[in-house]
Write an enzyme that holds these catalytic residues in place. Structure first.
Site: not given
Length: 303
Positions: A76, A120, A143
């Site tokens: 990413k 994450q 997200d």
């Protein structure tokens, strides 16, 4: 719901048909579509940076050193660099408490130089995951993991989509798959994939059925589907004989050995369109994340 920036009609993906002249399913090329989305995102990021003097910034928070997570975060970060997005990585020890993680996320939420926050997975069983997610303010939840984002998706209100479900909808649009009036079966009910993709399909007038570990006769449910989204995390659970001829099959699973939740070799013989693993849904997830980060930065600059 935030309207995604659309590819031009001349895009190869947008002219694809769900019919296959060879009798095998056409592949839905997530890698190629993601590349085009990221190219457009890079242009938007460059324009914003030139206008404001500040590049869009994505902060990634990693608890512990899970090897797969470390690799994913590195990927990413590389994509951010390619798209002209600043990347801030916050690495916390595996023993970080929920309170400490919430404090870190609150600080990032309050930081005007950060436009998007990604927490994450996995975080460790000792972490209250929901409490951590809710420490992210909605305008930086690129997200799409907070309750506010899920509510916005469900009610069709402005907000950020969960990245994998949002990427799946972009794939369907690029291949001219209109969910309206079609029967969609979602296999899986996770909070960040199964449930939100079902709500997005419902918002586009599909008739949606959720299947899960308690579903009786899963094969019978899948065989009725015009659109199948496999998102359960069980390798090759969906077999070719379960697929309705000509159905659209989206495999959102990713298991060891580059294996999805659909048995590809048999499903490709019956489906009309199908996503490969890898190269289907995965690239779209990252593209959606970065696109929404730039959108968040653009919105902040307009205040």
């Amino acid at each position: 719901m935030t309207q995604a920036h659309q590819l031009s009609p001349s895009s190869p993906a947008s002219s694809a048909s769900s019919a296959s002249p060879t009798g095998r399913a056409r592949l839905m090329d997530g890698t190629g579509l993601a590349r085009r989305i990221l190219a457009e995102t890079a242009l938007r990021a460059a324009a914003l940076t030139a206008r404001t003097g500040t590049a869009p910034c994505l902060a990634t928070v990693l608890v512990g050193a899970d090897p797969a997570s470390v690799t994913y975060v590195r990927m990413k970060r590389n994509r951010c660099r390619e798209a002209g997005i600043a990347s801030r990585q916050v690495e916390l020890p595996a023993g970080t408490t929920t309170a400490e993680l919430v404090r870190t996320l609150t600080e990032l939420s309050d930081d005007p130089g950060v436009h998007g926050i990604l927490l994450q997975h996995p975080m460790g069983e000792h972490i209250d995951e929901r409490a951590a997610f809710e420490a992210i303010v909605p305008e930086k939840d690129v997200d799409g993991v907070t309750l506010g984002s899920y509510s916005a998706m469900s009610f069709g209100l402005p907000g950020f989509q969960s990245c994998t479900p949002g990427g799946i909808m972009r794939l369907l649009d690029a291949y001219d798959v209109d969910p309206a009036g079609r029967r969609a079966v979602v296999v899986g009910r996770s909070a960040i994939l199964g449930k939100p993709v079902g709500m997005l399909l419902l918002g586009r007038d599909a008739t949606v059925t959720y299947c899960h570990s308690r579903t009786r006769d899963l094969s019978a449910e899948v065989r009725r589907a015009d659109i199948v989204v496999a998102a359960v995390g069980r390798p090759e659970l969906i077999r070719g004989e379960d697929i309705k001829p000509g159905a659209v099959v989206v495999d959102a699973g990713y298991n060891p050995g580059n294996v999805g939740d659909v048995h590809f070799d048999s499903a490709v013989e019956r489906a009309g369109l199908i996503t490969p693993v890898p190269g289907g849904v995965g690239p779209m997830t990252i593209a959606t994340l970065l696109e929404q980060t730039v959108t968040g930065a653009e919105r902040r600059s307009e205040r």
